[in-house]
Write an enzyme that holds these catalytic residues in place. Structure first.
Site, PDB file in Angstrom:
ATOM      1  N   GLU A  43       0.834  -1.209   0.000  1.00 29.35           N
ATOM      2  CA  GLU A  43       0.000   0.000   0.000  1.00 29.35           C
ATOM      3  C   GLU A  43       0.859   1.244   0.000  1.00 29.35           C
ATOM      4  O   GLU A  43       1.882   1.291   0.684  1.00 29.35           O
ATOM      5  CB  GLU A  43      -0.793   0.068   1.310  1.00 29.35           C
TER       6      GLU A  43
ATOM      7  N   CYS B 253       2.445  -4.179  16.980  1.00 29.49           N
ATOM      8  CA  CYS B 253       1.773  -3.105  17.729  1.00 29.49           C
ATOM      9  C   CYS B 253       0.268  -3.397  17.767  1.00 29.49           C
ATOM     10  O   CYS B 253      -0.334  -3.761  16.757  1.00 29.49           O
ATOM     11  CB  CYS B 253       2.048  -1.746  17.094  1.00 29.49           C
TER      12      CYS B 253
ATOM     13  N   GLY C  29       5.115  -1.809   7.632  1.00 29.54           N
ATOM     14  CA  GLY C  29       6.487  -2.264   7.854  1.00 29.54           C
ATOM     15  C   GLY C  29       7.255  -1.374   8.805  1.00 29.54           C
ATOM     16  O   GLY C  29       6.867  -0.233   9.073  1.00 29.54           O
ATOM     17  N   GLU C  30       8.363  -1.927   9.305  1.00 32.36           N
ATOM     18  CA  GLU C  30       9.247  -1.167  10.184  1.00 32.36           C
ATOM     19  C   GLU C  30      10.517  -0.867   9.380  1.00 32.36           C
ATOM     20  O   GLU C  30      11.341  -1.761   9.158  1.00 32.36           O
ATOM     21  CB  GLU C  30       9.541  -1.998  11.447  1.00 32.36           C
TER      22      GLU C  30
ATOM     23  N   SER D 223       9.518   6.850  10.200  1.00 31.15           N
ATOM     24  CA  SER D 223       8.871   6.563  11.475  1.00 31.15           C
ATOM     25  C   SER D 223       9.295   5.181  11.953  1.00 31.15           C
ATOM     26  O   SER D 223       9.281   4.216  11.199  1.00 31.15           O
ATOM     27  CB  SER D 223       7.351   6.611  11.268  1.00 31.15           C
TER      28      SER D 223
ATOM     29  N   SER E 132       7.608   6.355  17.300  1.00 30.35           N
ATOM     30  CA  SER E 132       6.275   5.971  17.762  1.00 30.35           C
ATOM     31  C   SER E 132       6.365   5.748  19.261  1.00 30.35           C
ATOM     32  O   SER E 132       6.765   4.693  19.729  1.00 30.35           O
ATOM     33  CB  SER E 132       5.823   4.694  17.047  1.00 30.35           C
ATOM     34  N   LEU E 133       6.000   6.781  20.002  1.00 35.13           N
ATOM     35  CA  LEU E 133       6.142   6.748  21.458  1.00 35.13           C
ATOM     36  C   LEU E 133       4.904   6.090  22.092  1.00 35.13           C
ATOM     37  O   LEU E 133       5.005   5.074  22.754  1.00 35.13           O
ATOM     38  CB  LEU E 133       6.352   8.176  21.965  1.00 35.13           C
TER      39      LEU E 133
ATOM     40  N   ASN F  71      -7.063   5.324  14.949  1.00 33.60           N
ATOM     41  CA  ASN F  71      -7.954   4.950  13.869  1.00 33.60           C
ATOM     42  C   ASN F  71      -8.432   3.538  14.191  1.00 33.60           C
ATOM     43  O   ASN F  71      -7.679   2.584  14.053  1.00 33.60           O
ATOM     44  CB  ASN F  71      -7.119   4.943  12.575  1.00 33.60           C
TER      45      ASN F  71
HETATM   46  N1  SAH Z   1       6.763   0.880  11.795  1.00 34.81           N
HETATM   47  C1  SAH Z   1       6.762   2.314  11.843  1.00 34.81           C
HETATM   48  C2  SAH Z   1       5.743   2.942  10.883  1.00 34.81           C
HETATM   49  C3  SAH Z   1       4.338   2.654  11.305  1.00 34.81           C
HETATM   50  S1  SAH Z   1       2.977   3.591  10.756  1.00 34.81           S
HETATM   51  C4  SAH Z   1       6.488   2.780  13.266  1.00 34.81           C
HETATM   52  O1  SAH Z   1       6.165   1.952  14.090  1.00 34.81           O
HETATM   53  O2  SAH Z   1       6.631   3.965  13.547  1.00 34.81           O
HETATM   54  C5  SAH Z   1       3.088   5.198  11.324  1.00 34.81           C
HETATM   55  C6  SAH Z   1       2.420   5.534  12.655  1.00 34.81           C
HETATM   56  O3  SAH Z   1       1.032   5.201  12.704  1.00 34.81           O
HETATM   57  C7  SAH Z   1       3.070   4.835  13.806  1.00 34.81           C
HETATM   58  O4  SAH Z   1       3.264   5.756  14.838  1.00 34.81           O
HETATM   59  C8  SAH Z   1       2.028   3.795  14.194  1.00 34.81           C
HETATM   60  O5  SAH Z   1       2.214   3.384  15.508  1.00 34.81           O
HETATM   61  C9  SAH Z   1       0.759   4.553  13.939  1.00 34.81           C
HETATM   62  N2  SAH Z   1      -0.449   3.733  13.746  1.00 34.81           N
HETATM   63  C10 SAH Z   1      -0.569   2.517  13.164  1.00 34.81           C
HETATM   64  N3  SAH Z   1      -1.833   2.104  13.153  1.00 34.81           N
HETATM   65  C11 SAH Z   1      -2.563   3.072  13.757  1.00 34.81           C
HETATM   66  C12 SAH Z   1      -3.953   3.231  14.066  1.00 34.81           C
HETATM   67  N4  SAH Z   1      -4.838   2.296  13.741  1.00 34.81           N
HETATM   68  N5  SAH Z   1      -4.320   4.369  14.697  1.00 34.81           N
HETATM   69  C13 SAH Z   1      -3.419   5.325  15.007  1.00 34.81           C
HETATM   70  N6  SAH Z   1      -2.125   5.232  14.753  1.00 34.81           N
HETATM   71  C14 SAH Z   1      -1.686   4.118  14.138  1.00 34.81           C
END
Ligand code: SAH
Length: 344
Positions: A90, A114, A157-158, A189, A212-213, A288
């Site tokens: 995506e 996560c 992905g990370e 990120s 991503s805290l 979300n």
């Molecule tokens: N792997 C990376 C990129 C992830 S996506 C990371 O962990 O940072 C980017 C951001 O969206 C991250 O902070 C992730 O934790 C957050 N995220 C993912 N799904 C989400 C959701 N359903 N609602 C809110 N934030 C979300």
């Protein structure tokens, strides 16, 4: 060999070994990364024979559009594309006042687990190649006919779990014979892989690091993010401090606000202390909700109150503007929906 993942210098070396002069490497590089040629056939200033021999020698990575959804609300476009092995990724195209932005994926699936994220529900399949990350941007530019000035690596992905390919991708994307996107307009990120954050700091790139805290204590973070069992909050924050020190780039703290989980007054106070100590910008993401999990979003008022509290305490804070809520906007939702419909 995957020709679109080679740097210009590597391509020159390759061509030299075949007895081709360096200017041919520059031509081919610019066709791939500036003119965004969809195949070797488009490279019309090369002879037919040369195009044929390139085709016989190299893999030319391109993505196939499987689906595109456009938001009726804000024109955001979400693309689902097939890689050469049939895996799906995506990417998202967003229009802002300051220019167009693309959000790309860095892996097929994700292994970070996560709790609120849809990208990880089906696990990890493989890393993306540098060319496959670039192609997500190129394919969108070909499709829209518009320029892209900002890139965020925030899709599935990370990225720091695919470290070498990610760094190579940044170098190709910012090269002056390619799209020449400014490093300052690229954000990566991460969920917080400490050794890789420190290594990235030493690359001395000018890209923005977003952490991503999502929680302000180890205990609360562990409940949302399994990676918090491997690295403590202290270790992650110190790595971010190191990144700032080495690069001069302020870190962004992403904080997905989950109603009743991490949005109390106490959470706000702890977040203020962290953001102040590390001079970071806070980006609040109202969670979300995904149907597989029971996470809820607080009311608009609660979210604004949280933001105001941070602001009053001198923290630089924004609420992520929501784009494409009507088109499976959250990470990994579209791919997952298509995968599972197909399976049923
Ligand atoms: N792997 C990376 C990129 C992830 S996506 C990371 O962990 O940072 C980017 C951001 O969206 C991250 O902070 C992730 O934790 C957050 N995220 C993912 N799904 C989400 C959701 N359903 N609602 C809110 N934030 C979300």
């Amino acid at each position: 060999m995957d020709i679109k993942s080679l740097t210009l210098d590597e391509l020159k070396d390759e061509f030299k070994a075949c007895g081709l002069p360096p200017f041919r490497a520059v031509q081919v590089y610019q066709w791939m990364h500036q003119k965004l040629a969809a195949d070797f056939e488009e490279m019309t200033n090369l002879s037919k024979d040369m195009r044929q021999s390139l085709k016989n020698t190299y893999e030319y990575t391109c993505l196939k559009k499987v689906q595109m959804q456009e938001s009726a609300l804000d024109g955001t476009r979400k693309y689902l594309s097939a890689l050469s092995d049939g895996n799906l990724v995506e990417s998202v195209f967003m229009r802002y006042k300051h220019g167009n932005s693309v959000c790309i994926s860095s892996q097929v699936g994700c292994k970070m687990g996560c709790r609120f994220c849809a990208s990880t529900l089906d696990g990890w399949i493989r890393n993306l190649l540098p060319s496959e990350m670039l192609e997500q941007i190129y394919a969108i530019m070909r499709d829209t006919g518009e320029r892209v000035s900002n890139v965020v690596v925030m899709g599935t992905g990370e990225p720091l779990d695919n470290y070498e390919n990610f760094v190579r991708f940044v170098k190709l994307l910012t090269n002056e014979d390619g799209l020449h996107i400014s490093q300052r307009n690229i954000t990566v990120s991460t969920c917080g892989l400490v050794p890789q954050i420190r290594r990235l700091a030493q690359e001395k790139l000018q890209i923005t690091l977003a952490l991503s805290l999502h929680a302000t204590t180890d205990e609360k973070r562990k409940a949302l993010m399994p990676i918090a069992n491997t690295y403590t909050l202290k270790e992650v924050l110190e790595a971010c401090g190191y990144y700032y020190k080495q690069t001069g780039r302020r870190v962004t703290f992403e904080y997905s606000l989950v109603g009743g989980v991490n949005d109390t007054k106490e959470d706000a106070e702890e977040l203020i202390a962290i953001a102040a100590k590390y001079a970071g910008h806070v980006n609040l993401i109202p969670v979300n909700p995904i149907k597989e999990r029971d996470f809820k979003r607080g009311s608009r008022q609660e979210i604004l109150a949280f933001k105001n509290k941070l602001e009053k305490n001198g923290i630089n804070v924004t609420i992520r503007r929501e784009m494409g809520r009507d088109i499976d906007g959250a990470c990994g939702q579209l791919r997952r929906r298509v995968l599972h419909n197909d399976a049923e």
